[in-house]
Design an enzyme around this catalytic site. Structure first.
Site, PDB file in Angstrom:
ATOM      1  N   HIS A 135       0.894  -1.460  -0.010  1.00 40.10           N
ATOM      2  CA  HIS A 135       0.068  -0.017   0.013  1.00 40.10           C
ATOM      3  C   HIS A 135       0.852   1.024   0.037  1.00 40.10           C
ATOM      4  O   HIS A 135       1.918   1.124   0.185  1.00 40.10           O
ATOM      5  CB  HIS A 135      -0.849  -0.065   1.194  1.00 40.10           C
ATOM      6  CG  HIS A 135      -2.060  -0.818   1.107  1.00 40.10           C
ATOM      7  ND1 HIS A 135      -1.950  -2.198   1.708  1.00 40.10           N
ATOM      8  CD2 HIS A 135      -3.390  -0.721   0.756  1.00 40.10           C
ATOM      9  CE1 HIS A 135      -3.159  -2.828   1.244  1.00 40.10           C
ATOM     10  NE2 HIS A 135      -4.021  -2.076   0.630  1.00 40.10           N
ATOM     11  N   LYS A 139      -0.580   4.989   4.616  1.00 40.26           N
ATOM     12  CA  LYS A 139      -1.530   4.160   5.131  1.00 40.26           C
ATOM     13  C   LYS A 139      -1.081   3.783   6.667  1.00 40.26           C
ATOM     14  O   LYS A 139       0.233   3.432   6.756  1.00 40.26           O
ATOM     15  CB  LYS A 139      -1.613   2.638   4.309  1.00 40.26           C
ATOM     16  CG  LYS A 139      -2.396   1.726   4.949  1.00 40.26           C
ATOM     17  CD  LYS A 139      -2.946   0.519   4.191  1.00 40.26           C
ATOM     18  CE  LYS A 139      -3.893  -0.448   4.666  1.00 40.26           C
ATOM     19  NZ  LYS A 139      -5.066   0.040   5.184  1.00 40.26           N
TER      20      LYS A 139
HETATM   21  N1  NAD Z   1     -12.707  -0.527   3.194  1.00 45.20           N
HETATM   22  C1  NAD Z   1     -11.980   0.002   2.035  1.00 45.20           C
HETATM   23  O1  NAD Z   1     -12.496  -0.516   1.083  1.00 45.20           O
HETATM   24  C2  NAD Z   1     -10.998   0.802   2.150  1.00 45.20           C
HETATM   25  C3  NAD Z   1     -10.219   1.291   1.030  1.00 45.20           C
HETATM   26  C4  NAD Z   1      -9.490   2.390   1.070  1.00 45.20           C
HETATM   27  C5  NAD Z   1      -8.975   2.897   2.275  1.00 45.20           C
HETATM   28  N2  NAD Z   1      -9.585   2.338   3.386  1.00 45.20           N
HETATM   29  C6  NAD Z   1      -9.449   2.929   4.736  1.00 45.20           C
HETATM   30  O2  NAD Z   1     -10.155   4.105   4.886  1.00 45.20           O
HETATM   31  C7  NAD Z   1      -9.484   4.843   5.852  1.00 45.20           C
HETATM   32  C8  NAD Z   1      -9.404   6.375   5.353  1.00 45.20           C
HETATM   33  O3  NAD Z   1      -8.615   6.273   4.254  1.00 45.20           O
HETATM   34  P1  NAD Z   1      -7.915   7.418   3.194  1.00 45.20           P
HETATM   35  O4  NAD Z   1      -6.885   7.103   2.418  1.00 45.20           O
HETATM   36  O5  NAD Z   1      -9.398   8.314   2.647  1.00 45.20           O
HETATM   37  O6  NAD Z   1      -7.381   8.333   4.449  1.00 45.20           O
HETATM   38  P2  NAD Z   1      -7.225  10.096   4.339  1.00 45.20           P
HETATM   39  O7  NAD Z   1      -5.957  10.073   5.473  1.00 45.20           O
HETATM   40  O8  NAD Z   1      -6.718  10.575   3.110  1.00 45.20           O
HETATM   41  O9  NAD Z   1      -8.429  10.574   4.933  1.00 45.20           O
HETATM   42  C9  NAD Z   1      -9.034  10.490   6.119  1.00 45.20           C
HETATM   43  C10 NAD Z   1      -9.897  11.534   6.532  1.00 45.20           C
HETATM   44  O10 NAD Z   1     -10.529  11.575   7.860  1.00 45.20           O
HETATM   45  C11 NAD Z   1     -10.318  12.681   8.513  1.00 45.20           C
HETATM   46  N3  NAD Z   1     -10.424  12.478   9.906  1.00 45.20           N
HETATM   47  C12 NAD Z   1      -9.430  11.951  10.697  1.00 45.20           C
HETATM   48  N4  NAD Z   1      -9.703  11.799  12.095  1.00 45.20           N
HETATM   49  C13 NAD Z   1     -10.965  12.201  12.060  1.00 45.20           C
HETATM   50  C14 NAD Z   1     -11.887  12.522  13.202  1.00 45.20           C
HETATM   51  N5  NAD Z   1     -11.329  11.919  14.318  1.00 45.20           N
HETATM   52  N6  NAD Z   1     -13.044  12.995  12.983  1.00 45.20           N
HETATM   53  C15 NAD Z   1     -13.449  13.530  11.602  1.00 45.20           C
HETATM   54  N7  NAD Z   1     -12.690  13.218  10.625  1.00 45.20           N
HETATM   55  C16 NAD Z   1     -11.435  12.597  10.702  1.00 45.20           C
HETATM   56  C17 NAD Z   1      -9.332  13.439   7.859  1.00 45.20           C
HETATM   57  O11 NAD Z   1      -9.318  14.931   8.085  1.00 45.20           O
HETATM   58  C18 NAD Z   1      -9.362  13.164   6.548  1.00 45.20           C
HETATM   59  O12 NAD Z   1     -10.298  14.050   5.930  1.00 45.20           O
HETATM   60  C19 NAD Z   1      -8.186   4.125   6.304  1.00 45.20           C
HETATM   61  O13 NAD Z   1      -8.386   3.444   7.256  1.00 45.20           O
HETATM   62  C20 NAD Z   1      -8.018   3.248   5.153  1.00 45.20           C
HETATM   63  O14 NAD Z   1      -7.220   2.090   5.488  1.00 45.20           O
HETATM   64  C21 NAD Z   1     -10.518   1.388   3.261  1.00 45.20           C
END
Ligand code: NAD
Length: 238
Positions: A135, A139
């Protein structure tokens, strides 16, 4: 459908694009800078919330959605040590919850392929099985939620592996998962069965985030008028 996005990072933005293309409305966008806007008044404008924040905030956000009575699709990984508590609270609240470690349709098909191969290989004890996941460097959790799902599937069939470990290992009872962090990889998972005479590999490679985002919107369309706890298997009828 009116959607609240809890988490407006890489995934939140990819989900917004697809949701708008499909004619849905985004009525609330929450990130770390406006977390106080995640309240009863604002969330009540939405039919469903889609939560993609991260391992440290997912549990609190999902519990809050359940408390406020909004169906929630959660994609954040790395927080499932609190899953049982979340499930119980959802049942107590008569709420709606859908979780998937990976929302991509391709990965959910890959999960079925992984189970099939694991079942086939379990009697062939000449082969050792190892996993690698790659990844992007931002991550936060390792191994990936998808790798854990794949590992649990293998463990459910394997006669020799007792648990997964997130390191290189020579122990026959440990299922090795090696996690690599290389930009800009959106997600690659490789399962390799290896013997002294040959190797068998199955690989899923995500090209971008569109597959995850599209699956999350599909999951929200599935969940918004239902009660209970669901997974992508329910959404895809697998
Ligand atoms: N299930 C899936 O298919 C899948 C796919 C991709 C990523 N993910 C997971 O999704 C999550 C997010 O990934 P991303 O790449 O978008 O991350 P990212 O860091 O780009 O975005 C995270 C967002 O969450 C916000 N945030 C963080 N803490 C917060 C809080 N306490 N309250 C409100 N908002 C908050 C941040 O400001 C940001 O907007 C990760 O855990 C990743 O592993 C899952």
């Amino acid at each position: 459908m009116n959607i609240a996005l809890i988490g407006y990072g890489k995934m939140g933005k990819a989900i917004e694009t697809i949701a708008l293309e499909k004619g849905h409305n985004i009525v609330l966008k929450i990130d770390i800078n406006n977390a106080s806007d995640f309240n009863q008044e604002n969330i009540s404008k939405a039919d469903v919330a889609i939560e993609f924040t991260g391992p440290h905030s997912a549990f609190v956000n999902v519990m809050k959605c359940l408390e406020l009575g909004i169906p929630v699709v959660c994609g954040s990984t790395g927080w499932l040590d609190q899953w049982e508590e979340t499930k119980s609270y959802c049942e107590k609240q008569n709420g709606s919850l859908l979780y998937a470690s990976n929302y991509s349709i391709g990965v959910n098909l890959f999960f079925e392929i992984n189970k099939f191969v694991a079942k086939l290989m379990c009697n062939h004890t000449d082969y050792n099985v190892v996993m690698e996941e790659i990844h992007h460097t931002q991550k936060k959790d390792a191994p990936s939620g998808t790798a854990i799902t794949l590992a649990e599937q293998i463990l459910s069939f394997s006669k020799s592996k007792q648990q997964w470990v997130n390191e290189i290992t020579q122990k026959a009872e440990d299922l090795e998962i090696v996690s690599k962090r290389i930009d800009p990889a959106p997600g690659t998972h490789t399962i390799k069965y290896t013997s002294s005479v040959d190797d068998i590999e199955i690989i899923h490679t995500a090209h971008n985030r569109v597959g995850f985002a599209g699956g999350a919107v599909l999951a929200a369309e599935f969940l918004h008028d239902k009660k209970g706890i669901y997974s992508m298997k329910d959404v895809l009828g697998l």
